[in-house]
Design a protein around this motif. Structure first.
Motif, PDB file in Angstrom:
ATOM      1  N   THR A   1      15.128  27.710  11.274  1.00 35.76           N
ATOM      2  CA  THR A   1      14.584  28.985  10.806  1.00 35.76           C
ATOM      3  C   THR A   1      15.165  30.071  11.703  1.00 35.76           C
ATOM      4  OG1 THR A   1      12.668  29.017  12.280  1.00 35.76           O
ATOM      5  CG2 THR A   1      12.431  27.779  10.220  1.00 35.76           C
ATOM      6  N   SER A   2      14.754  31.297  11.499  1.00 33.47           N
ATOM      7  CA  SER A   2      15.294  32.383  12.326  1.00 33.47           C
ATOM      8  C   SER A   2      14.866  32.263  13.780  1.00 33.47           C
ATOM      9  CB  SER A   2      14.829  33.728  11.767  1.00 33.47           C
ATOM     10  OG  SER A   2      13.400  33.801  11.772  1.00 33.47           O
ATOM     11  N   THR A   3      13.863  31.443  14.080  1.00 32.25           N
ATOM     12  CA  THR A   3      13.378  31.311  15.455  1.00 32.25           C
ATOM     13  C   THR A   3      13.463  29.884  15.989  1.00 32.25           C
ATOM     14  OG1 THR A   3      11.120  31.014  14.641  1.00 32.25           O
ATOM     15  CG2 THR A   3      11.788  33.264  15.219  1.00 32.25           C
ATOM     16  N   LEU A   4      13.955  28.966  15.196  1.00 33.89           N
ATOM     17  CA  LEU A   4      13.929  27.557  15.589  1.00 33.89           C
ATOM     18  C   LEU A   4      15.316  26.937  15.471  1.00 33.89           C
ATOM     19  CD1 LEU A   4      11.696  25.606  16.532  1.00 33.89           C
ATOM     20  CD2 LEU A   4      11.538  24.793  14.162  1.00 33.89           C
ATOM     21  N   ARG A   5      15.750  26.281  16.560  1.00 36.67           N
ATOM     22  CA  ARG A   5      17.053  25.613  16.572  1.00 36.67           C
ATOM     23  C   ARG A   5      16.872  24.167  17.007  1.00 36.67           C
ATOM     24  NH1 ARG A   5      21.989  29.367  18.869  1.00 36.67           N
ATOM     25  NH2 ARG A   5      21.786  31.024  17.329  1.00 36.67           N
ATOM     26  N   ALA A   6      17.680  23.305  16.403  1.00 30.98           N
ATOM     27  CA  ALA A   6      17.630  21.884  16.749  1.00 30.98           C
ATOM     28  C   ALA A   6      19.022  21.408  17.140  1.00 30.98           C
ATOM     29  CB  ALA A   6      17.111  21.062  15.568  1.00 30.98           C
ATOM     30  N   THR A   7      19.068  20.576  18.165  1.00 21.09           N
ATOM     31  CA  THR A   7      20.336  20.002  18.646  1.00 21.09           C
ATOM     32  C   THR A   7      20.209  18.494  18.710  1.00 21.09           C
ATOM     33  OG1 THR A   7      20.872  21.951  19.983  1.00 21.09           O
ATOM     34  CG2 THR A   7      21.962  19.900  20.582  1.00 21.09           C
ATOM     35  N   ALA A   8      21.217  17.816  18.231  1.00 23.31           N
ATOM     36  CA  ALA A   8      21.281  16.356  18.346  1.00 23.31           C
ATOM     37  C   ALA A   8      22.623  15.983  18.962  1.00 23.31           C
ATOM     38  CB  ALA A   8      21.126  15.702  16.978  1.00 23.31           C
ATOM     39  N   PHE A   9      22.639  14.944  19.776  1.00 19.29           N
ATOM     40  CA  PHE A   9      23.892  14.554  20.419  1.00 19.29           C
ATOM     41  C   PHE A   9      23.917  13.042  20.616  1.00 19.29           C
ATOM     42  CE2 PHE A   9      22.135  13.631  24.579  1.00 19.29           C
ATOM     43  CZ  PHE A   9      21.009  14.443  24.636  1.00 19.29           C
ATOM     44  N   VAL A  10      25.117  12.514  20.670  1.00 20.59           N
ATOM     45  CA  VAL A  10      25.325  11.103  20.992  1.00 20.59           C
ATOM     46  C   VAL A  10      26.592  11.007  21.825  1.00 20.59           C
ATOM     47  CG1 VAL A  10      26.605  10.670  18.855  1.00 20.59           C
ATOM     48  CG2 VAL A  10      25.534   8.758  20.055  1.00 20.59           C
ATOM     49  N   SER A  11      26.546  10.187  22.840  1.00 20.61           N
ATOM     50  CA  SER A  11      27.677  10.039  23.753  1.00 20.61           C
ATOM     51  C   SER A  11      27.847   8.567  24.092  1.00 20.61           C
ATOM     52  CB  SER A  11      27.433  10.854  25.033  1.00 20.61           C
ATOM     53  OG  SER A  11      28.408  10.551  26.016  1.00 20.61           O
ATOM     54  N   ARG A  12      29.091   8.131  24.134  1.00 20.04           N
ATOM     55  CA  ARG A  12      29.377   6.733  24.493  1.00 20.04           C
ATOM     56  C   ARG A  12      30.693   6.716  25.255  1.00 20.04           C
ATOM     57  NH1 ARG A  12      27.593   1.729  22.557  1.00 20.04           N
ATOM     58  NH2 ARG A  12      29.113   0.034  22.505  1.00 20.04           N
ATOM     59  N   LYS A  13      30.622   6.286  26.470  1.00 25.02           N
ATOM     60  CA  LYS A  13      31.846   6.226  27.281  1.00 25.02           C
ATOM     61  C   LYS A  13      31.696   5.199  28.392  1.00 25.02           C
ATOM     62  CE  LYS A  13      31.051   9.825  30.803  1.00 25.02           C
ATOM     63  NZ  LYS A  13      29.703  10.305  30.670  1.00 25.02           N
ATOM     64  N   ARG A  14      32.816   4.830  28.982  1.00 21.94           N
ATOM     65  CA  ARG A  14      32.816   3.906  30.105  1.00 21.94           C
ATOM     66  C   ARG A  14      32.874   4.699  31.406  1.00 21.94           C
ATOM     67  NH1 ARG A  14      33.680  -1.413  29.413  1.00 21.94           N
ATOM     68  NH2 ARG A  14      34.082  -2.175  27.313  1.00 21.94           N
ATOM     69  N   VAL A  15      32.121   4.240  32.392  1.00 26.05           N
ATOM     70  CA  VAL A  15      32.091   4.912  33.687  1.00 26.05           C
ATOM     71  C   VAL A  15      32.416   3.900  34.783  1.00 26.05           C
ATOM     72  CG1 VAL A  15      30.399   6.616  32.929  1.00 26.05           C
ATOM     73  CG2 VAL A  15      29.604   4.490  33.936  1.00 26.05           C
ATOM     74  N   ASP A  16      32.834   4.425  35.926  1.00 27.55           N
ATOM     75  CA  ASP A  16      33.176   3.565  37.064  1.00 27.55           C
ATOM     76  C   ASP A  16      31.902   3.072  37.740  1.00 27.55           C
ATOM     77  OD1 ASP A  16      35.705   4.272  36.422  1.00 27.55           O
ATOM     78  OD2 ASP A  16      36.054   5.546  38.169  1.00 27.55           O
ATOM     79  N   ALA A  17      31.894   1.808  38.093  1.00 26.54           N
ATOM     80  CA  ALA A  17      30.724   1.247  38.779  1.00 26.54           C
ATOM     81  C   ALA A  17      31.138  -0.020  39.512  1.00 26.54           C
ATOM     82  CB  ALA A  17      29.609   0.942  37.779  1.00 26.54           C
ATOM     83  N   ASN A  18      30.387  -0.331  40.536  1.00 26.45           N
ATOM     84  CA  ASN A  18      30.629  -1.546  41.313  1.00 26.45           C
ATOM     85  C   ASN A  18      29.789  -2.667  40.724  1.00 26.45           C
ATOM     86  OD1 ASN A  18      31.245  -3.419  43.246  1.00 26.45           O
ATOM     87  ND2 ASN A  18      29.977  -2.480  44.840  1.00 26.45           N
ATOM     88  N   VAL A  19      30.398  -3.498  39.894  1.00 27.00           N
ATOM     89  CA  VAL A  19      29.684  -4.583  39.215  1.00 27.00           C
ATOM     90  C   VAL A  19      29.735  -5.844  40.073  1.00 27.00           C
ATOM     91  CG1 VAL A  19      29.608  -6.033  37.164  1.00 27.00           C
ATOM     92  CG2 VAL A  19      30.159  -3.596  36.957  1.00 27.00           C
ATOM     93  N   GLN A  20      28.570  -6.453  40.261  1.00 23.13           N
ATOM     94  CA  GLN A  20      28.468  -7.640  41.110  1.00 23.13           C
ATOM     95  C   GLN A  20      27.777  -8.778  40.356  1.00 23.13           C
ATOM     96  OE1 GLN A  20      26.605  -6.691  44.861  1.00 23.13           O
ATOM     97  NE2 GLN A  20      27.494  -4.630  44.879  1.00 23.13           N
ATOM     98  N   THR A  21      28.003  -9.976  40.840  1.00 23.71           N
ATOM     99  CA  THR A  21      27.323 -11.154  40.287  1.00 23.71           C
ATOM    100  C   THR A  21      26.289 -11.647  41.293  1.00 23.71           C
ATOM    101  OG1 THR A  21      29.318 -11.786  39.084  1.00 23.71           O
ATOM    102  CG2 THR A  21      27.644 -13.491  39.405  1.00 23.71           C
TER     103      THR A  21
END
Length: 702
Positions: free
Chosen positions: A300-320
């Motif tokens: 409406t003239s006073t109401l806004r909606a935002t939707a987002f989706v993100s998918r990416k690989r990031v650096d991390a120290n993976v351990q077992t």
């Protein structure tokens, strides 16, 4: 009397010109280095994403904000206007209609000549012609003035240990070495028009990273790529972003990116975040953006909606897990945000964690723009669980794969007072809240107040609300800011921030507290000169030696003094002098000292050549008193070297406008250390007392 003559003359000219045609105003060039130094109080780390901040300011210069269409939030985001000035401008626009020229700002209440001069590089007065009236999109992109390709190369000239011949350690294992060349490369294309579109592609290779084509390891030439395509103002569709983008809602407790200054010499406007929504991303920081799609629509003239989706690989120290009874068989102990992938071990951590984020925001804004409120939800999922090292200070850190954070934010302007805040809750049940107030007590007195309380189990991965910590967790604090302009050309800024960390921290085995205060006195002899003196003291508690291995913390105090003078005696020459020093003391022990004295000069030689340079002396007792100093760099780049020891630092930059389309930058910098046979440590170590850098950049405007 002279004070009133200039506005009167300008106003007379304006009124005479109004019935005929707008008076053309030539925007002055943006002195980003000076502006950044005005905003930031003191640099105490090279880990702050200054390049991202610098680029945001540069984007404002290249695509100036149209004062005839800018919203309250967009004006706030400039950080250069008080809430009273913004309200006065919006009221003026409503009463008088669109501005005809920037000169008209002189007739708006609260806009003095210094304010107009500071803001003028980043704003424009344009007619509100629809985008479609300027032709089809492809034609607007092709004809856009802000349409350029950048190519940058840089390198350290001395040989470093990381590039030495293969060797073995004392245990017989191969010594670590960089796998790529010492060359750093950047290619960037960007075209944008405010409230219409933005298109950008960036490729970067850091020094030491290999240029390699290996789809199986997700390496395709350069180490990092970023791209985006953003459309704006398409009827109800306000923004559509594809590729890499940023999000900024509320006070940044859940989503915050872009230009965030925090505690600094600007003690009023910078403590509040601007809710700008979806924005394009084109920086080279590899961990501060979203990758996917985002859209904002007007309901409406006073109401806004935002939707987002993100998918990416990031650096991390993976351990077992070594224990078969452990909660997770495979886990990550934390994110790695340096963005470096130079050695075998750094490459082993590259893009090992998949991050998926979805969410949205719903914001109501009153017709007057004085009140807004909204809800934000951010749902984060990792394909491998996070589990910090089993240290006591990590007891309340995030564990697991999933985190849902939900928050509410508000902003309300009543007369000369603005109230704002945001409160959020994460899946752990932890609550974070930040609430503040900006007020103009008189035309020359502004105050700010901000209270924050981030629980020790409050978790947000892209939040960046004001805090003493680098993250919004385990902190309570109260900030009070003041700005006074007692007489013309003089300004006094000050803040005091008291903070407490209720739970343990890294290098703090008990709950700790501290404070931080600053006072800056600035004098502006003319619109091209600035002189200020600043003192800042920070006191925090860290672990100290104690008998019986009992945890004990003691105060660590860092006190800094800064004297700064910037002037342009002629149209072609500008000079800048900086003297800063630091006292540092731990737990009432011996005091160490460091200082740096720097002289800058910049001269224009004809219409095509500009030369800039610096010569600096530094002397510090130890690494704790190291000095961080802003340096001028090639366009879109930013340098803040840490100077420790004794020696000199010098650099020179040449900017050559070869043709209407092509501009070149050449930069050479050298640090010479006295009484040292080596510079740096580890793989970055250089034999000899010098470290020299060369940087070349070309920009081609289409």
């Amino acid at each position: 009397m002279k004070r009133y003559l200039l506005p009167l003359v300008a106003l007379t000219v304006l009124l005479a010109a109004r019935p005929a045609r707008a008076q053309e105003y030539v925007r002055p060039p943006a002195d980003l280095d000076r502006l950044v130094q005005e905003l930031f109080a003191e640099i105490q780390s090279d880990q702050v994403p200054y390049e991202d901040l610098y680029e945001t300011l540069l984007l404002y210069y290249q695509t100036p904000l149209n004062l005839n269409t800018a919203s309250r939030e967009e004006l706030r985001a400039l950080l250069l206007l008080s809430e009273t000035q913004i309200s006065a401008l919006l009221e003026h626009r409503q009463a008088q209609g669109n501005l005809i020229s920037l000169y008209e700002l002189q007739s708006v209440d609260g806009f003095d000549l210094r304010t107009i001069y500071r803001v003028s590089p980043f704003v424009a007065v344009q007619s509100s012609v629809g985008n479609a009236a300027r032709g089809p999109l492809w034609k607007r992109i092709a004809q856009e003035e802000n349409n350029a390709l950048f190519v940058r190369y840089e390198r350290i000239l001395q040989d470093r240990q990381g590039y030495a011949a293969p060797d073995t350690t004392s245990t017989g294992r191969p010594a670590s070495r960089y796998l790529g060349s010492p060359d750093k490369l950047l290619v960037r294309y960007r075209v944008s028009h405010q409230r219409d579109f933005s298109l950008g592609i960036t490729a970067e290779k850091d020094a030491g990273e290999p240029l390699i084509w290996s789809p199986s390891t997700r390496r395709y030439g350069a180490d990092f790529y970023s791209g985006h395509f953003v459309l704006q103002e398409r009827g109800r569709l306000k923004t559509l972003a594809l590729g890499d983008y940023q999000l900024q809602f509320g006070q940044g407790l859940l989503l915050s990116s872009g230009l965030q200054v925090g505690k600094g010499a600007e003690t009023i406007t910078t403590i509040r975040r601007s809710s700008l929504g979806v924005r394009p991303y084109s920086s080279v920081l590899e961990s501060t953006f979203f990758r996917g799609a985002a859209a904002t629509v007007t309901l409406t003239s006073t109401l806004r909606a935002t939707a987002f989706v993100s998918r990416k690989r990031v650096d991390a120290n993976v351990q077992t897990a070594a224990d078969s009874l452990a909660e997770f068989d495979e886990f990550s102990s934390g994110f790695l945000i340096t963005g470096f992938h130079r050695t075998a071990s750094e490459l082993a951590n590259r893009q090992t964690l998949r991050e998926t984020i979805g969410g949205g925001n719903l914001t109501y804004t009153s017709r007057s723009g004085n009140f807004s409120a909204g809800l934000t939800a951010v749902d984060t999922h990792f394909d491998k669980p996070l589990q910090r090292q089993p240290e006591l200070y990590n007891a309340f850190e995030f564990r697991g794969r999933h985190n849902l954070a939900i928050g509410a934010h508000y902003s309300y302007v009543i007369r000369n007072v603005m109230l704002f805040g945001e409160t959020a809750r994460s899946s752990s049940g932890g609550i974070g809240t930040v609430n503040g107030m900006l007020a103009s007590l008189a035309s020359n007195v502004d105050i700010s107040l901000l209270y924050r309380n981030y629980a020790r189990d409050f978790h947000t991965f892209y939040g960046n609300a004001l805090s003493e910590n680098t993250r919004n967790i385990n902190e309570k604090g109260l900030y009070v800011g003041l700005k006074v302009r007692p007489v013309s050309r003089w300004e006094v800024s000050a803040y005091y921030d008291q903070f407490r960390f209720p739970w343990l921290k890294f290098q703090a085995g008990t709950p700790t507290e501290g404070h931080d205060w600053l006072v800056r006195v600035a004098f502006t002899p003319s619109k091209t000169s600035l002189l200020y003196a600043q003192i800042r003291t920070r006191e925090k508690e860290y672990d100290v030696a104690a008998p019986g291995n009992l945890p004990r913390t003691g105060p660590t105090q860092r006190r800094s003094l800064l004297l700064f003078y910037d002037t342009s005696p002629t149209l072609i020459l500008s000079l800048r002098t900086r003297l800063q020093g630091t006292h540092y003391r731990e737990d009432n022990g011996p005091q160490s000292t460091g200082y740096v004295l720097a002289q800058d000069a910049s001269v224009k030689v004809g219409r095509r050549l500009q030369l800039s340079g610096r010569y600096a002396l530094f002397d510090t007792d130890d690494f704790d008193t190291r000095q961080y100093v802003f340096e001028q760099d090639v366009l879109y780049a930013f340098s803040v070297p840490a100077l420790s020891g004794q020696g000199t630092r010098a650099y020179a930059i040449a900017e050559v406008k070869c043709t209407k389309h092509l501009t070149l930058w050449l930069r050479y910098a050298e640090t010479h250390y006295r009484h040292q046979n080596t510079v740096g440590s580890g793989l970055e170590q250089v034999q000899g007392p010098r470290r020299s850098e060369v940087k070349v950049q070309a920009r081609y405007r289409f």
